[in-house]
Motif scaffolding. Structure first.
Motif, PDB file in Angstrom:
ATOM      1  N   LYS A  39      34.548  41.978  42.755  1.00 15.15           N
ATOM      2  CA  LYS A  39      35.288  42.831  43.691  1.00 15.15           C
ATOM      3  C   LYS A  39      36.005  41.915  45.001  1.00 15.15           C
ATOM      4  O   LYS A  39      35.271  40.428  44.933  1.00 15.15           O
ATOM      5  N   VAL A  40      36.750  42.284  45.550  1.00 15.32           N
ATOM      6  CA  VAL A  40      37.325  41.408  46.715  1.00 15.32           C
ATOM      7  C   VAL A  40      37.327  42.406  47.965  1.00 15.32           C
ATOM      8  O   VAL A  40      37.695  43.709  47.812  1.00 15.32           O
ATOM      9  N   ALA A  41      37.462  41.864  48.999  1.00 17.08           N
ATOM     10  CA  ALA A  41      37.737  42.679  50.235  1.00 17.08           C
ATOM     11  C   ALA A  41      38.613  41.654  51.312  1.00 17.08           C
ATOM     12  O   ALA A  41      38.803  40.458  51.142  1.00 17.08           O
ATOM     13  N   PHE A  42      39.324  42.592  52.136  1.00 20.98           N
ATOM     14  CA  PHE A  42      40.088  41.806  53.023  1.00 20.98           C
ATOM     15  C   PHE A  42      40.015  41.990  54.297  1.00 20.98           C
ATOM     16  O   PHE A  42      39.805  43.313  54.777  1.00 20.98           O
ATOM     17  N   VAL A  43      39.944  40.978  55.352  1.00 25.39           N
ATOM     18  CA  VAL A  43      39.314  41.361  56.547  1.00 25.39           C
ATOM     19  C   VAL A  43      40.283  40.571  57.451  1.00 25.39           C
ATOM     20  O   VAL A  43      40.827  39.429  57.563  1.00 25.39           O
TER      21      VAL A  43
END
Length: 109
Positions: A39-43
């Protein structure tokens, strides 16, 4: 693209992951458990500016992640924008992201 959504997943990446920095972005990487989806997240932190500014930063990060084929098998990654992300092209950010992923030992999936 599978994204990190729950607080528990974020905390796992923060507590166990390694951090890598660049002028255009920061990343935190942790290997996934066997059988889990990567998974990946953008902050984009609030200190960067208003919602319009932060949304542009996240759009640039998402485009760079697509160009780098994230998420890669076996790794969860959180991408953090910096004050320079907003004014950079997705191609430049993708180049920086590839360099950071290479330093982190994340192999091409």
């Amino acid at each position: 693209m599978e994204t990190i959504k729950s607080r528990a997943e974020f905390e796992r990446v923060f507590s166990r992951g390694k951090r890598y920095n660049d002028a255009l972005l920061r990343i935190r990487v942790v290997p996934t458990s066997e059988g889990d989806l990567a998974k990946v997240a953008f902050v984009a932190p609030k200190r960067l500016g208003n919602a319009v500014y932060r949304n542009r930063c996240k759009r640039v990060l998402r485009e760079a992640a697509r160009a780098c084929s994230l998420p890669r098998d076996g790794y969860d990654v959180i991408l953090f924008s910096t004050d320079k992300t907003h004014d950079s092209s997705p191609e430049r950010v993708a180049t920086s992201l590839e360099r950071l992923l290479e330093r982190a030992g994340v192999v091409c999936g």
